[in-house]
Enzyme design. Structure first.
Site, short mmCIF file in Angstrom:
data_model
loop_
_atom_site.label_atom_id
_atom_site.label_comp_id
_atom_site.label_asym_id
_atom_site.label_seq_id
_atom_site.Cartn_x
_atom_site.Cartn_y
_atom_site.Cartn_z
N LYS A 187 -9.66 -4.97 -20.58
CA LYS A 187 -10.76 -4.01 -20.74
C LYS A 187 -10.30 -2.56 -20.55
CE LYS A 187 -14.85 -6.76 -20.17
NZ LYS A 187 -14.42 -8.15 -19.95
N GLU A 240 -22.65 -0.17 -19.98
CA GLU A 240 -23.38 -1.36 -19.60
C GLU A 240 -22.36 -2.32 -18.99
OE1 GLU A 240 -21.97 -0.95 -22.50
OE2 GLU A 240 -20.91 -2.87 -22.71
N SER A 281 -6.37 -13.04 -21.53
CA SER A 281 -7.09 -11.76 -21.46
C SER A 281 -7.31 -11.23 -20.05
CB SER A 281 -8.43 -11.89 -22.18
OG SER A 281 -9.19 -12.95 -21.64
C1 LIG Z 1 -14.90 -9.28 -20.67
C2 LIG Z 1 -13.83 -10.30 -20.84
C3 LIG Z 1 -13.74 -11.12 -21.99
C4 LIG Z 1 -14.77 -11.09 -23.09
O1 LIG Z 1 -14.83 -9.92 -23.82
P1 LIG Z 1 -14.21 -9.77 -25.29
O2 LIG Z 1 -14.78 -8.49 -25.77
O3 LIG Z 1 -14.62 -10.95 -26.10
O4 LIG Z 1 -12.73 -9.71 -25.12
C5 LIG Z 1 -12.68 -12.00 -22.08
N1 LIG Z 1 -11.77 -12.12 -21.10
C6 LIG Z 1 -11.82 -11.36 -19.98
C7 LIG Z 1 -10.78 -11.56 -18.93
C8 LIG Z 1 -12.85 -10.44 -19.80
O5 LIG Z 1 -12.91 -9.71 -18.67
#
Ligand SMILES: *Cc1c(COP(=O)(O)O)cnc(C)c1O
Length: 404
Positions: free
Chosen positions: A97, A119, A386
């Site tokens: 993020k 948000e 992610s």
């Molecule tokens: C917020 C988040 C997501 C989901 O958001 P996307 O916009 O689909 O990437 C996925 N993985 C993690 C670790 C997150 O914090």
């Protein structure tokens, strides 16, 4: 893509998807943002400043890690691909993020604005926004649903430590979708001096394009790392899809590599029944939500439906319009993993590799368990990791019935 039209077009359309479905009062702010971004995108000094921040502040590039023990386990019985993890969990604040929030905060300063709003659902995007705002000395206010504030109190305190003000939203289902409505309402009155840092590849044009471009650093790095490690792009890339930003970020630089299969994994939750999952692309239908036309989980009257996932980051009834476009084009395949499969995958990766993933990318690992046995030994599979699992450990303990 070579020989294909660039998307989005000037109206922000990805095929029929995307666009701007917003009140007249927001058009000027969106136009200003689109103009500023068009200039920044072609401005060497913006790109250099962004790259420097990605290195010194966000900790990039993140490694591409060869997960040998996971690969052996997934191939059990012979064959099976080499498995790599793109380690976004090692980025500052523990997820991808930050790639988006530092980029949009930098744009904010270029526009001469002094305040940002955002948000947040579980609080992860709020924390990443407050982090970037602190770096630039911007005032920061974050909208969060009352129900989410209750569930994620520690993140509220983290945002406050970082100097942000958190507004508790007490309307509707008191979750992310209501927080987004409030942030949009704030922006209608404040856009003169305020930028709205949207958290995923969703919302009205130009947000889906800007967030995709900022997150594409993941895919660009990954592509270069693959060329270095295996001499070619991988055969398959798997990423989880909430709003779709980490998936768009890793997929985008590989779109033109037609031999690379791309798979997005949505939250299958408890079952296929409405309210039990958050799989907008797999089980939803085209509709307008938060300012754009995309796939939405909606009832026969176009009302968005309640959603469920064990992972707060995937718990959203919409999805970015470019994903809807990729789905209809057939360029990306979309599927689901259930809560139980994600929980299992989180435990598997923890044990085999010493890496506890967040519950969101655990959905991508669950899909890798299904795909790897169908692949050959000379193939390569990349999973976009992610985010890290620290934020989810308490919830995992609860789901497993363990006292923690
Ligand atoms: C917020 C988040 C997501 C989901 O958001 P996307 O916009 O689909 O990437 C996925 N993985 C993690 C670790 C997150 O914090």
């Amino acid at each position: 893509m070579a020989g294909k039209r660039q998307v989005p077009d000037a109206q922000g359309r990805f095929g029929v998807f995307g666009g701007r479905y917003v009140p007249e009062t927001l058009i000027a702010a969106l136009d200003q943002l689109a103009d500023e971004y068009a200039r920044a995108r072609n401005d060497e000094s913006f790109q250099q400043e962004l790259a420097a921040l990605q290195t010194s502040f966000a900790g990039r590039p993140t490694p591409l890690y060869h997960a040998r023990r996971l690969g052996d386990q997934l191939a059990s019985g012979g064959g099976g691909p080499a498995v790599y993890l793109k380690r976004e969990d090692l980025a500052h604040t523990g997820a991808h993020k930050i790639n988006n929030t530092i980029g949009q905060a930098l744009l904010t300063t270029r526009m001469g604005k002094k305040r940002v709003i955002a948000e947040t659902g579980a609080g992860q995007h709020g924390v990443a926004t407050a982090t970037a705002a602190a770096h630039f000395g911007l005032a920061c206010e974050v909208y969060m649903g009352a129900e989410d504030v209750r569930r994620q109190n520690l993140n509220v305190f983290r945002m406050e430590l970082l100097g942000a003000k958190v507004h508790v939203v007490d309307t509707g289902s008191r979750t992310l979708k209501d927080a987004t409505n409030e942030a949009l309402r704030d922006w209608m009155e404040s856009s003169q001096n305020t930028h709205y840092i949207l958290g995923s590849v969703v919302g009205p044009h130009p947000f889906p394009m800007i967030v995709r471009d900022l997150q594409s650093v993941i895919g660009r790095e990954c592509r270069a790392q693959c060329l270095e490690l295996i001499g070619r792009p991988p055969d398959l890339i798997i990423a989880c899809v909430g709003g779709g930003s980490n998936a768009a970020g890793i997929f985008y630089p590989f779109l033109a590599d037609e031999q690379v299969r791309l798979v997005g994994v949505e939250a299958g939750g408890r079952s296929r029944k409405a309210g039990d999952h958050a799989a907008s692309l797999c089980y939803g239908s085209p509709g307008v939500f938060h300012g754009a036309l995309s796939y939405v989980l909606q009832d026969a009257h176009g009302q968005t439906m309640p959603v469920h996932s064990c992972s707060a980051g995937l718990d959203y009834p919409g999805v970015g319009p470019e994903h809807a476009y990729w789905k209809e084009q057939g360029r990306v395949q979309y599927t689901t993993a259930s809560d139980d499969e994600a929980l299992d995958a989180l435990r598997l990766l923890s044990r085999l590799e010493g890496i506890t993933p967040a519950l969101e990318p655990a959905h991508a690992i669950a899909e890798a368990r299904k795909q790897a046995p169908l692949m050959a030994a000379d193939e390569a599979l990349v999973i976009n990791l992610s985010g890290r699992g620290d934020k989810d450990v308490q919830e995992v303990a609860r789901l497993l019935g363990v006292q923690a």
